[in-house]
Design a protein around this motif. Sequence first.
Motif, mmCIF file in Angstrom:
data_model
loop_
_atom_site.group_PDB
_atom_site.id
_atom_site.type_symbol
_atom_site.label_atom_id
_atom_site.label_comp_id
_atom_site.label_asym_id
_atom_site.label_seq_id
_atom_site.Cartn_x
_atom_site.Cartn_y
_atom_site.Cartn_z
ATOM 1 N N MET A 4 37.068 43.978 30.833
ATOM 2 C CA MET A 4 38.215 43.153 30.475
ATOM 3 C C MET A 4 39.158 43.996 29.640
ATOM 4 O O MET A 4 38.713 44.750 28.781
ATOM 5 N N VAL A 5 40.451 43.881 29.934
ATOM 6 C CA VAL A 5 41.464 44.635 29.204
ATOM 7 C C VAL A 5 42.578 43.684 28.780
ATOM 8 O O VAL A 5 42.739 42.610 29.368
ATOM 9 N N PHE A 15 36.086 42.312 38.330
ATOM 10 C CA PHE A 15 34.780 41.862 38.785
ATOM 11 C C PHE A 15 34.359 42.627 40.026
ATOM 12 O O PHE A 15 35.197 43.162 40.745
ATOM 13 N N LYS A 16 33.040 42.603 40.295
ATOM 14 C CA LYS A 16 32.518 43.148 41.537
ATOM 15 C C LYS A 16 31.353 42.293 41.994
ATOM 16 O O LYS A 16 30.733 41.585 41.197
ATOM 17 N N ARG A 17 31.077 42.313 43.302
ATOM 18 C CA ARG A 17 29.880 41.686 43.865
ATOM 19 C C ARG A 17 29.541 42.386 45.178
ATOM 20 O O ARG A 17 30.442 42.929 45.843
ATOM 21 N N PRO A 18 28.271 42.373 45.524
ATOM 22 C CA PRO A 18 27.879 43.006 46.800
ATOM 23 C C PRO A 18 28.511 42.272 47.980
ATOM 24 O O PRO A 18 28.630 41.047 47.961
ATOM 25 N N VAL A 19 28.889 43.023 48.978
ATOM 26 C CA VAL A 19 29.412 42.435 50.214
ATOM 27 C C VAL A 19 28.241 41.870 50.987
ATOM 28 O O VAL A 19 27.231 42.559 51.191
ATOM 29 N N ALA A 20 28.356 40.632 51.412
ATOM 30 C CA ALA A 20 27.264 39.972 52.143
ATOM 31 C C ALA A 20 27.158 40.496 53.555
ATOM 32 O O ALA A 20 28.085 40.913 54.162
ATOM 33 N N THR A 65 40.374 41.301 40.765
ATOM 34 C CA THR A 65 41.072 41.378 39.487
ATOM 35 C C THR A 65 41.666 39.995 39.235
ATOM 36 O O THR A 65 42.292 39.427 40.126
ATOM 37 N N ALA A 66 41.437 39.459 38.014
ATOM 38 C CA ALA A 66 41.899 38.105 37.735
ATOM 39 C C ALA A 66 42.395 37.985 36.298
ATOM 40 O O ALA A 66 41.805 38.574 35.390
ATOM 41 N N PRO A 67 43.456 37.192 36.079
ATOM 42 C CA PRO A 67 43.895 36.919 34.710
ATOM 43 C C PRO A 67 42.933 35.941 34.045
ATOM 44 O O PRO A 67 42.373 35.066 34.708
ATOM 45 N N VAL A 68 42.737 36.102 32.744
ATOM 46 C CA VAL A 68 41.848 35.221 31.979
ATOM 47 C C VAL A 68 42.585 34.799 30.708
ATOM 48 O O VAL A 68 43.070 35.644 29.960
#
Length: 51
Positions: free
Chosen positions: A33-34, A46-51, A8-11
């Motif tokens: 985005m909210v 965001f999401k990404r697969p765990v390596a 989770t990140a501020p934009v």
Amino acid sequence: MTKWEYLTAPVLVHSTKAILDNFGSDGWELVQMVPGMNPENLVAYFKRPVA
């Protein structure tokens, strides 16, 4: 089965593209985005697969 990690990140609205491109180049996929706490901020999930 795919395992995921999340972020989770501020934009800031005035530099949205640059910020999203930066996360994307690190392998993060935007999920949602909210609105943030004030009109100049958004919160991105965001999401990404765990390596």
